[in-house]
Design an enzyme around this catalytic site. Structure first.
Site, PDB file in Angstrom:
ATOM      1  N   CYS A 125     -19.214 -26.742  -7.307  1.00 42.01           N
ATOM      2  CA  CYS A 125     -20.560 -27.105  -6.844  1.00 42.01           C
ATOM      3  C   CYS A 125     -21.248 -25.810  -6.399  1.00 42.01           C
ATOM      4  O   CYS A 125     -20.784 -24.722  -6.724  1.00 42.01           O
ATOM      5  CB  CYS A 125     -20.502 -28.143  -5.725  1.00 42.01           C
ATOM      6  N   THR A 126     -22.347 -25.911  -5.668  1.00 39.82           N
ATOM      7  CA  THR A 126     -23.143 -24.727  -5.334  1.00 39.82           C
ATOM      8  C   THR A 126     -22.380 -23.723  -4.469  1.00 39.82           C
ATOM      9  O   THR A 126     -22.264 -22.552  -4.815  1.00 39.82           O
ATOM     10  CB  THR A 126     -24.426 -25.147  -4.576  1.00 39.82           C
TER      11      THR A 126
END
Ligand SMILES: [Zn+2]
Ligand SMILES: [Zn+2]
Length: 357
Positions: free
Chosen positions: A199-200
């Site tokens: 994810c980020t």
């Protein structure tokens, strides 16, 4: 004592401009037991406001999740303050790939029920029993393995502008939806596949990996520090970059360029483009991708309807909005049937060598 942000975004932008100093954008998170989030939040605000920190920070009984910017020359003071807090001592800070002094224009420290809106009931599983953390080098190796299923744990508007090569990008509006889809689609492969997630900045995988282990997946991996830390390591150690396009971020920058590829298109005309905007009609604010030509033609609006409303005198717009809440909250949906080129990511497992019976 001042405990809340007082300046408007515009006033703040002017101050930053006047100061003429470089600011550093960074993020971090930590799961930890915080018994009195409100008190902790107030202490943070007082110290950070003095350090000229700006950003969006969530504090909950389960921990802290912060995305912020501060004057680069105050970084050591900031770090020293974190080190005075037992569960933040020596914490890894994800330094943004692309810097912009205007990434945040307010300091908002909020007490929330959770540090990520995950829609999960914590009591059902142990969040500390998480997946194996891998660095960029190991990650590159893992995703070449044919037993690996690489899954993007972010939402549709994030993966639309950038993702890892060959990743599955669930077409979801929420994290919770993603968990259910992945579990269902991989239910016959809990033991024979490597479930590799990213994810980020890593926080969503922290929860997701524990969740999938709880659900019986045997080989669960997560990219440590997410796309942000991956990019830093790739640059520092001259590794192969397997990420194409941009990394969507939740501040004024909207995205960081990771590779030169433009993988998305303008939702209105279909030209290659990957910059998000919010519809200028205050009653809409839809998050969508709009090229410069369409922006000019549509006056920064998502539809002719919005364009007409936006052109009305302010008082008339206000009267129209009366009793109605924003139909498209910023960052929430980013979908509308009338946008012809919004990419459909629905058939997520089509590029996967998994037989679906
Ligand atoms: Zn266009
Ligand atoms: Zn609109």
């Amino acid at each position: 004592m001042q405990l809340y942000n007082k300046l408007s975004a515009k006033e703040r932008a002017e101050l930053i401009e006047k100061a003429g100093k470089d600011r550093l954008t960074l993020s971090f998170y930590q799961y930890a037991k915080i018994t009195n989030p409100q008190e902790f939040r107030d202490q943070l605000f007082i110290v950070w406001d003095k350090l000229d920190v700006l950003g969006r920070i969530y504090v909950a009984k389960e921990g802290i999740n912060g995305q912020l910017s501060l004057p680069a020359d105050r970084f050591n003071e900031f770090k020293a303050h974190l080190d005075t807090i037992s569960f933040l001592k020596g914490i890894r800070l994800n330094i943004a790939v692309e810097q912009d002094n205007m990434s945040f224009l307010k300091l908002k420290v909020k007490v929330r029920h959770k540090i990520v809106a995950d829609g999960l009931n914590d009591d059902t599983f142990d969040v500390t029993n998480k997946g194996i953390h891998v660095d960029a080098d190991k990650f590159n190796e893992l995703i070449e393995d044919e037993k690996t299923v690489l899954v993007d744990m972010r939402n549709h508007y994030e993966s639309e502008i950038g993702h890892f090569k060959n990743a599955v990008t669930p077409d979801v509006d929420t994290f919770r939806e993603s968990l259910d889809i992945i579990e269902e689609d991989l239910k016959d492969h809990k033991e024979d596949k490597n479930l590799v997630m990213y994810c980020t900045g890593g926080i969503r995988c922290e929860k997701a990996s524990a969740y999938f282990k709880h659900k019986g997946f045997k080989n669960v991996f997560q990219l440590e520090g997410g796309i942000i830390e991956y990019t830093r390591q790739v640059n520092e150690n001259n590794l192969d970059n397997k990420f194409i396009g941009k990394n969507f971020v939740f501040d004024e920058r909207r995205a960081e360029k990771i590779s030169d590829d433009v993988i998305a298109q303008c939702h209105q005309c279909g030209e290659p483009f990957d910059v998000h905007t919010n519809c200028a009609n205050d009653a809409c604010h839809l998050l969508f991708i709009q090229c410069d030509a369409c922006k000019e033609k549509m006056n920064n609006c998502c539809s002719t309807n919005c364009k007409e409303i936006h052109a009305l005198p302010f008082e008339e717009q206000k009267a129209l909005r009366k009793g109605q809440s924003n139909s498209n909250d910023i960052f929430k949906k980013g979908r509308a049937d009338y946008l012809p080129y919004k990419k459909d990511l629905r058939n997520i497992f089509e590029n996967l060598k998994v037989d679906k019976k």
